[in-house]
Design an enzyme around this catalytic site. Sequence first.
Site, PDB file in Angstrom:
ATOM      1  N   GLU A 139      -4.856  -6.044  -5.736  1.00 39.22           N
ATOM      2  CA  GLU A 139      -5.287  -7.444  -5.559  1.00 39.22           C
ATOM      3  C   GLU A 139      -5.625  -8.092  -6.906  1.00 39.22           C
ATOM      4  O   GLU A 139      -6.671  -8.734  -7.051  1.00 39.22           O
ATOM      5  CB  GLU A 139      -6.520  -7.521  -4.639  1.00 39.22           C
ATOM      6  CG  GLU A 139      -6.345  -6.855  -3.291  1.00 39.22           C
ATOM      7  CD  GLU A 139      -5.655  -7.730  -2.258  1.00 39.22           C
ATOM      8  OE1 GLU A 139      -4.977  -8.706  -2.658  1.00 39.22           O
ATOM      9  OE2 GLU A 139      -5.782  -7.421  -1.069  1.00 39.22           O
TER      10      GLU A 139
ATOM     11  N   THR B  85       0.822  -1.209   0.000  1.00 42.27           N
ATOM     12  CA  THR B  85       0.000   0.000   0.000  1.00 42.27           C
ATOM     13  C   THR B  85       0.858   1.262   0.000  1.00 42.27           C
ATOM     14  O   THR B  85       0.555   2.220  -0.710  1.00 42.27           O
ATOM     15  CB  THR B  85      -0.964  -0.003   1.201  1.00 42.27           C
ATOM     16  OG1 THR B  85      -1.631  -1.262   1.245  1.00 42.27           O
ATOM     17  CG2 THR B  85      -1.996   1.081   1.074  1.00 42.27           C
TER      18      THR B  85
END
Length: 750
Positions: free
Chosen positions: A224, A39
């Site tokens: 993802e 992230t």
Amino acid sequence: MDNKNRPDYLQSLNDMQYEAAIHTEGPMLILAGAGSGKTSTMTRRIAYMIREKGIAPYNILAVTFTNKAAQEMRERVEQLVGGSTRMWLLTFHSTCLRILRVNAEKAGYHDGLTVYDPVDQKAVIRKCIKAANVNEKIFTPKMVLARISDAKEKGVNSAEFAMNAASPREKTIADLYRRYERELLSNNAVDFDDMIWRVVKMFEEYPEVLEQYRQRFQYIMVDEYQDTNYMQYRFVKALAGKSRNICVVGDDDQCIYEWRGADISNILSFEKDFPGARVIKLEQNYRSTGNILKAAHSVISHNRQRKAKKLWTAAEEGSRITYKRLQSEKEEAAWIADCIDRYVMEEGRQYQNFAILYRTNAQSRSFEEVLLTRGIPYVIRGTLRFYDRKEIKDMIAYMRLVANPDDNVAFTRVINEPKRSIGPKTLDKISILAEQQGTSMLRLLTDEEIVGGFTAKASEALRGFVRLIAECRAGMEDLSVSDIYDRLFEGSGYLAMLERERTTEAEGRLENLMEFKSAIADRESENPEMTLTEFLENLSLDAEVDQGSPESDDKVVLMTLHGAKGLEFPVVFMPGMEDGLFPGWRSLDTEEGISEERRLCYVGITRAEQKLYMTSATTRTLYGRTEYTKESQFLEELDSSLLDELSDEPGKSSYPTRKDGYAPEVRYSDSHRPFDPIRAQADVIKKKSRDIQRKNTKAAGQYAAGMRVRHKKFGEGMILEVSDNVVKVAFDRAGIKKLAAGIAPLEVIS
DNA sequence: TTTGTATGTATTTTT
DNA sequence: TACATACAAA
């Protein structure tokens, strides 16, 4: 690499992360292992694009799978660029729904588009199965929906499905699919699969629309990526087809949703799809100690067909994995509770440092029982969602009906809730008539002739119901969402029903509905202009609501392994390491099945920062049957030099138990409370609702067809018709609107 | 139409 | 075991 020339916000990145962050042009695959700072890298990459490359946030699309991930990323990006950004940083579904709403007509829908969740889908398919008159034992809703979902993910519509159907069984499924498709379309509703698929289809049918979005989204990021299904892949590929500025981030070892359509080959063949793609591996782990990573690696390396990579850490080796086999699931739970107690007493650890990650929800019970009796605070995360509760769904259905009168599922859900003596028989009649007339059930009942055709009692109830919805619909422009909620809650009789019941269950429901009201108020204070449609859309796409106060509370966390993805805990317990439970018996017969379970095991292991415990029970009672178990094959796959197996020490318990009394939480029953906030809130709602109603009935008289009126928002217009407290006005600029007589700020000019 | 009783069935669930 | 759904009776 020389850090000196980097902007300050990129200083903290390692070399690989840095490379990923500054590579903005052309396709790129970031293989981001567990705990590798994914992230951080992604958010800094976005900041770099905006701050250094001067790319407009408007031209960036960042797609995630969960609202939580999207929210977290947005916050961090905004911190880095200083200030809020109107960039599209959304889930796949929000992204597509936005596109779909703007182009609703092109996709075959219209205003007020509703989202059907799995419960709604089930209601629809059950209706279809009944109507088709097929064997309900063979064609179960679950199975049929799974097939439909599968087809939609592959982009096969019901006509194409029918053409491929060879066996009678397949032909029946094709027929059910056709009925389902038609029902959703006529209800002006989409399911989750539709959101993606319809957009992709629209892109194909209207290349100019695709071109418009391609122009806009010059830079695309997907989080993802290993969890994308075929249709999501098509969506991404279509949008990125021209600019080729696409960056996907993922970890093939963490693909645990294949059973739900996630297609691991999307990530495995990214380099084939986008020739010349840059591939960057983030392998440095910042989460776990060395032994935990080694253990994780020893298990996952039993999988074939994976991108070669190996996590490493600069941290110390840490302790080995502890494994203990217990007698039963009760002892297993007790042993884990002992462990936690010991940590807390000896090391002064906080409860929130511990997570118990199990394979199936059913396993949670034994832990709950033990933790409860020991007075160890805990939370179960991710079970029944707030918005899945019956009473909440009912009130949402009322609101949905106001926003979309075509929504037959919502209608069917609440027409007899509270009881209005409208049973299945009457409902059937309404449904059939509506279908014959090519209208929705609610719209059908605006026809007085039809309503009059039912028994006196039923027709009276139906009239009241229809009037209430119509009144709220007319008030949509001028009433706030919470006003509409109040009016529906009281006017429907739902509030009265719960107050009448006087059971603890009803009290709980009432409490939930009050909480729901405050959730509405919260969103309203953030966005005072929020429309009912907007509100409902957010609801349907955002399942996660503040579940009490999870993060801040010091509690042991219980959840499934699936739910734990993306999280981390200092100490992790993985109970139920047994063949048939984990890996689950349904996955045993295929290589892919086992592989996915193994990835799940990998995900579980890599959640642990400092210490990992695995346990199993020699006998386990599941579904009322006690059976002997075999240890999980994953225990054997785990490098034995990293595993400490604890044996029984006969005669004494291996861990001290908590002796000091723990004061259980004292809760007074509502009747003993000096002040009842629920009742007080109920009174406020009643008052508000009746107020709206009163205003409405009084006001209709002052308007008549032909009058010129002025509205705050819509300007001037002429009244076309006044009926049932609803004023139909043709505005000079805003078009024809139906407004609630007592609510709308209308001023008569002449 | 509502209510009570029998029966069958049972991973995982970001949206 | 526990829950949801199906069916029968009032």
